[in-house]
Design a protein around this motif. Structure first.
Motif, PDB file in Angstrom:
ATOM      1  N   ILE A  21      14.826  42.768  56.602  1.00  0.00           N
ATOM      2  CA  ILE A  21      15.915  41.825  56.328  1.00  0.00           C
ATOM      3  C   ILE A  21      15.927  41.430  54.858  1.00  0.00           C
ATOM      4  N   GLN A  22      14.748  41.159  54.301  1.00  0.00           N
ATOM      5  CA  GLN A  22      14.682  40.754  52.895  1.00  0.00           C
ATOM      6  C   GLN A  22      15.222  41.854  51.988  1.00  0.00           C
ATOM      7  N   LYS A  23      14.864  43.092  52.273  1.00  0.00           N
ATOM      8  CA  LYS A  23      15.327  44.227  51.479  1.00  0.00           C
ATOM      9  C   LYS A  23      16.838  44.388  51.611  1.00  0.00           C
ATOM     10  N   SER A  59      18.734  41.467  49.862  1.00  0.00           N
ATOM     11  CA  SER A  59      18.603  41.533  48.397  1.00  0.00           C
ATOM     12  C   SER A  59      19.514  42.621  47.830  1.00  0.00           C
ATOM     13  N   GLU A  60      19.518  43.788  48.479  1.00  0.00           N
ATOM     14  CA  GLU A  60      20.362  44.886  48.003  1.00  0.00           C
ATOM     15  C   GLU A  60      21.838  44.551  48.163  1.00  0.00           C
ATOM     16  N   ARG A  61      22.183  43.899  49.264  1.00  0.00           N
ATOM     17  CA  ARG A  61      23.580  43.544  49.498  1.00  0.00           C
ATOM     18  C   ARG A  61      24.059  42.516  48.473  1.00  0.00           C
ATOM     19  N   LEU A  62      23.211  41.532  48.177  1.00  0.00           N
ATOM     20  CA  LEU A  62      23.588  40.515  47.198  1.00  0.00           C
ATOM     21  C   LEU A  62      23.737  41.130  45.810  1.00  0.00           C
ATOM     22  N   ALA A  63      22.828  42.043  45.445  1.00  0.00           N
ATOM     23  CA  ALA A  63      22.926  42.699  44.138  1.00  0.00           C
ATOM     24  C   ALA A  63      24.219  43.495  44.021  1.00  0.00           C
ATOM     25  N   GLN A 111      29.924  43.306  41.399  1.00  0.00           N
ATOM     26  CA  GLN A 111      31.372  43.473  41.503  1.00  0.00           C
ATOM     27  C   GLN A 111      32.147  42.182  41.205  1.00  0.00           C
ATOM     28  N   LYS A 112      31.493  41.209  40.611  1.00  0.00           N
ATOM     29  CA  LYS A 112      32.139  39.918  40.365  1.00  0.00           C
ATOM     30  C   LYS A 112      33.401  40.064  39.521  1.00  0.00           C
ATOM     31  N   GLU A 113      33.302  40.772  38.403  1.00  0.00           N
ATOM     32  CA  GLU A 113      34.447  40.927  37.507  1.00  0.00           C
ATOM     33  C   GLU A 113      35.546  41.750  38.174  1.00  0.00           C
ATOM     34  N   PHE A 114      35.153  42.827  38.852  1.00  0.00           N
ATOM     35  CA  PHE A 114      36.125  43.673  39.518  1.00  0.00           C
ATOM     36  C   PHE A 114      36.863  42.909  40.618  1.00  0.00           C
ATOM     37  N   ALA A 115      36.142  42.108  41.390  1.00  0.00           N
ATOM     38  CA  ALA A 115      36.765  41.356  42.478  1.00  0.00           C
ATOM     39  C   ALA A 115      37.846  40.427  41.947  1.00  0.00           C
TER      40      ALA A 115
END
Length: 280
Positions: free
Chosen positions: A253-255, A258-262, A267-271
């Protein structure tokens, strides 16, 4: 303080272990089984503290009948435990339509309907707790378990949302996310996999077949300790949203998170580029 529990699937696995621990400490149980004689030993030992009913959780009318009878006979039920379920593994295209529908109806629709049937009673009595047995596979995925993941991700979405819906009625909801445990889960899952397709033999899908068929691969999870932790969560106020049980569960779950959040952060700017321009 003695409590009364409704637990689906007490004939084996976590359900059986939970029934044994709760009855031994003096609680009452309304337990469902697939076979009427599956818990005759417990009934003989604990008498009327164990109420049972035969139930297939894919049968929605039967769910409502059993839940109604349990509340009618026992008057008050403090905890609803959605435990009944199983694992379906294999290539998505190797599963039959019947296997797909049975997995979703057992692992997802069944718990939803059990909970819907119980909620009016929990509200009327002023509160209660609901436990939903998921898995780390409700947060993380691996090849060869697409339908199992679909059922557990759906389960977690439903109960996560339900938490906010029922909180005003003093009803707490906890999702349980155990890792591998020394129950019959793997043996049962290995005996009912989807068709083995030639095209997938040398792909990552082969790993899960090997894991399920290799008796030397023994899970680390202790079902006695895991169930004790599930029961202990009832003493936590407010109800914990999730309980992670097992080193493998925590690691997976931690892995995954973490990967999903990264990926999301990248994609912050693209979103934001897809919004309408901000008007001055």
């Amino acid at each position: 303080m003695a409590r009364t529990w409704l637990i689906t699937g007490i004939n084996s696995g976590f359900g059986r272990e939970m029934a044994e621990q709760l009855l031994a400490r003096g609680d009452r149980i309304a337990g469902t089984v697939r076979n009427a004689d599956a818990v005759d030993d417990l009934k003989a030992k604990y008498g009327d503290r164990l109420w049972t009913a035969v139930l297939d959780v894919t049968d929605t009318p039967a769910i409502y009948r059993v839940v109604n009878e349990a509340f009618s006979d026992l008057r008050k039920i403090d905890v609803i435990v959605n435990n009944a379920g199983y694992g379906l593994f294999g290539a998505a295209e190797g599963l039959t339509d019947e296997q797909i529908m049975h997995q979703i109806n057992t692992n997802l629709v069944g718990p939803i309907q059990v909970t819907r049937a119980a909620l009016p009673y929990l509200r009327a009595q002023g509160g209660g707790r609901i436990l939903a047995l998921s898995t780390y596979g409700g947060q993380a995925t691996y090849p060869g378990a697409s339908l199992y993941h679909a059922s557990k991700w759906g389960l977690e979405g439903f109960f996560d949302s339900l938490t906010g819906e029922v909180a005003p009625f003093n009803i707490g909801v906890t999702i349980i996310e155990p890792g591998g445990a020394r129950t019959s889960f793997r043996r049962t899952a290995g005996a009912s996999m989807g068709a083995e397709l030639e095209a997938y033999k040398n792909t990552p899908l082969g790993v899960i077949r090997h894991v399920l068929s290799d008796p030397s691969r023994i899970p680390n999870g202790d079902p006695v300790k895991m169930v004790k932790a599930m029961i202990g969560s009832l003493d936590q106020m407010p109800a914990p949203n999730r309980i992670v049980l097992g080193t493998d569960s925590y690691t997976m779950i931690q892995k995954a998170l973490s990967e999903r959040l990264a990926m999301v952060e990248a994609q912050k700017e693209f979103a934001s580029s897809t919004d309408f321009p901000v008007e001055d």
